[in-house]
Design a protein around this motif. Structure first.
Motif, short mmCIF file in Angstrom:
data_model
loop_
_atom_site.label_atom_id
_atom_site.label_comp_id
_atom_site.label_asym_id
_atom_site.label_seq_id
_atom_site.Cartn_x
_atom_site.Cartn_y
_atom_site.Cartn_z
N ILE A 160 0.86 -1.19 0.00
CA ILE A 160 0.00 0.00 0.00
C ILE A 160 0.90 1.24 0.00
CG2 ILE A 160 -1.58 1.30 1.51
CD1 ILE A 160 -2.68 -1.55 2.27
N GLU B 43 2.00 5.08 0.94
CA GLU B 43 1.82 5.90 2.16
C GLU B 43 0.55 6.72 2.09
OE1 GLU B 43 6.46 6.37 3.30
OE2 GLU B 43 5.43 8.17 2.58
N GLU C 190 -2.15 6.12 0.69
CA GLU C 190 -3.40 5.34 0.74
C GLU C 190 -3.78 4.94 2.17
OE1 GLU C 190 -3.26 2.89 -3.51
OE2 GLU C 190 -2.03 2.17 -1.84
N LEU C 191 -2.83 5.12 3.10
CA LEU C 191 -3.05 4.62 4.47
C LEU C 191 -4.28 5.25 5.11
CD1 LEU C 191 -1.84 2.71 6.60
CD2 LEU C 191 -0.52 4.65 7.46
N ARG D 78 -6.29 0.38 9.54
CA ARG D 78 -5.34 1.49 9.72
C ARG D 78 -4.92 1.66 11.17
NH1 ARG D 78 -8.77 5.87 8.57
NH2 ARG D 78 -9.18 5.82 10.79
N VAL E 75 1.78 -0.88 10.69
CA VAL E 75 2.00 -0.07 9.48
C VAL E 75 3.07 -0.72 8.61
CG1 VAL E 75 2.78 2.18 8.63
CG2 VAL E 75 1.30 2.05 10.62
N VAL F 99 2.31 -0.78 4.56
CA VAL F 99 2.81 0.25 3.65
C VAL F 99 4.15 -0.17 3.03
CG1 VAL F 99 3.63 2.64 3.51
CG2 VAL F 99 1.61 2.08 4.87
N THR G 117 6.46 5.18 -0.52
CA THR G 117 5.68 6.31 -1.06
C THR G 117 4.86 5.86 -2.27
OG1 THR G 117 7.73 6.99 -2.08
CG2 THR G 117 6.97 8.34 -0.27
N GLY H 74 4.24 2.55 -2.92
CA GLY H 74 3.53 1.31 -2.55
C GLY H 74 4.21 0.08 -3.14
#
Ligand code: SAM
Length: 299
Positions: A209, A211, A213-214, A222, A227, A231, A234, A236
């Motif tokens: 994913i 950053e 989109e978090l 979330r 994390v 993630v 940047t 993904g």
């Protein structure tokens, strides 16, 4: 004192009031977890709930009502027929990752390896090697060890917390876990250098994913899952890219990479796999029909 049927009703009501959509089913899971008689009979069961079970159910229901994922509340979840211990140190294993493990087993079979349960008296002898990079709870590694009786399985993670959970799951998984080796480090750096070029399969469900989109993920994911397991950077795709580019150096000439990706990454990762030297690259769908599993064969 309360009865099982009253506790079932209260639990359901509390979960519904907290906005849990599947309150009925989740109440049943919680009650089963604290020792309720068979789920089907709870609704009409006038038997008394032992005080300890009632107190435990109250704690679990509080946690779930506060938004914690059911899997962490129960402390266990099923993956590919295995009962795994899970807590907030690891990603909750997903059904789409069961497809990744199935595809990986299919690749081993295509390459001539046998599948099925090992003879419990056969010891830990192995004839080939596979890797699960970013093992988290150990889900993929254990599924592979259980389905591929001749495989030595390397399970790696950069997170010491995740490795502690994987170790606990190995301890509970019986004889197949004797063929699983845990290793700490970032992606291929976790593996001993002298194993370069020796893996039949490299399998991974890396974080993919971006950053940005978090914030858009459901709060349950979330705010609770690690994390570092979600993630990938940047863009993904950073972790997938590192694995795709590095895998040819660690695979045997006939080996294959099986890697979970996000559907929108499929075209780019297919191109990258071809550029990285894989001869035969495809993407398989998950249970929802979305492009989810990158399969890159060296030959
Ligand atoms: C999406 S989770 C997958 C966990 C597990 N394999 C599963 O499918 O349920 C990604 C895992 O990769 C691990 N990870 C993140 N960065 C890593 C890195 N640089 N090297 C190795 N593992 C990493 C995380 O700690 C996490 O356990």
């Amino acid at each position: 004192m309360t009865t099982w049927s009253a506790l079932a009703r209260d639990t359901r009501t509390r979960l519904s009031a907290a906005g849990i959509g599947s309150a009925e089913a989740e109440a049943r899971w919680i009650l089963e977890h604290v020792g309720a008689p068979a789920a089907a009979t709870v609704a009409g069961d006038r038997g008394e709930v032992p005080a300890r079970a009632a107190a435990r159910a109250a704690v679990l229901t509080d946690r779930r009502a506060a938004g914690e994922p059911l899997q962490y509340v129960l402390g266990e979840w099923s993956f590919a027929g295995l009962d795994l211990f899970v807590d907030r140190r690891v990603l909750i294993p997903r059904p789409e990752t069961e497809v990744v493990a199935e595809v990986a087993v299919g690749e081993a079979v295509r390459l001539g390896e046998r599948t099925g349960r090992a003879d419990p008296w056969a010891g830990a002898a192995t004839t080939y090697r596979v890797a699960d990079l970013g093992t988290g709870s150990g889900a993929i590694a254990l599924a592979l060890a259980c389905s591929l009786p001749d495989a030595e399985v390397w399970a790696t993670d950069v997170s010491p917390d995740a490795l502690a959970v994987a170790r606990a799951n190995l301890a509970g998984a019986g004889t197949p876990s004797a063929r699983v080796r845990l290793a700490s480090g970032s992606w291929f750096h976790a593996l001993p250098a002298d194993l370069r070029g020796t893996f039949l399969l490299v399998v991974s469900n890396p974080p993919y994913i971006a950053e940005s989109e978090l914030d858009g993920l459901p709060a349950e994911v979330r705010d609770h899952e690690p994390v570092g397991a979600l993630v990938g950077g940047t863009r993904g795709t950073e972790a997938v890219e590192e694995i795709v580019a590095g895998a040819p150096g660690w695979l045997r000439p006939d080996g294959a990479l099986v890697c979970e990706i996000a559907p929108h990454q499929a075209a780019g990762m297919v191109r990258l796999a071809r550029r990285s030297g894989f001869a035969d690259v495809s993407v398989r769908p998950d249970l929802a029909g979305l492009d989810r599993v990158l399969v890159a064969r060296r030959s």
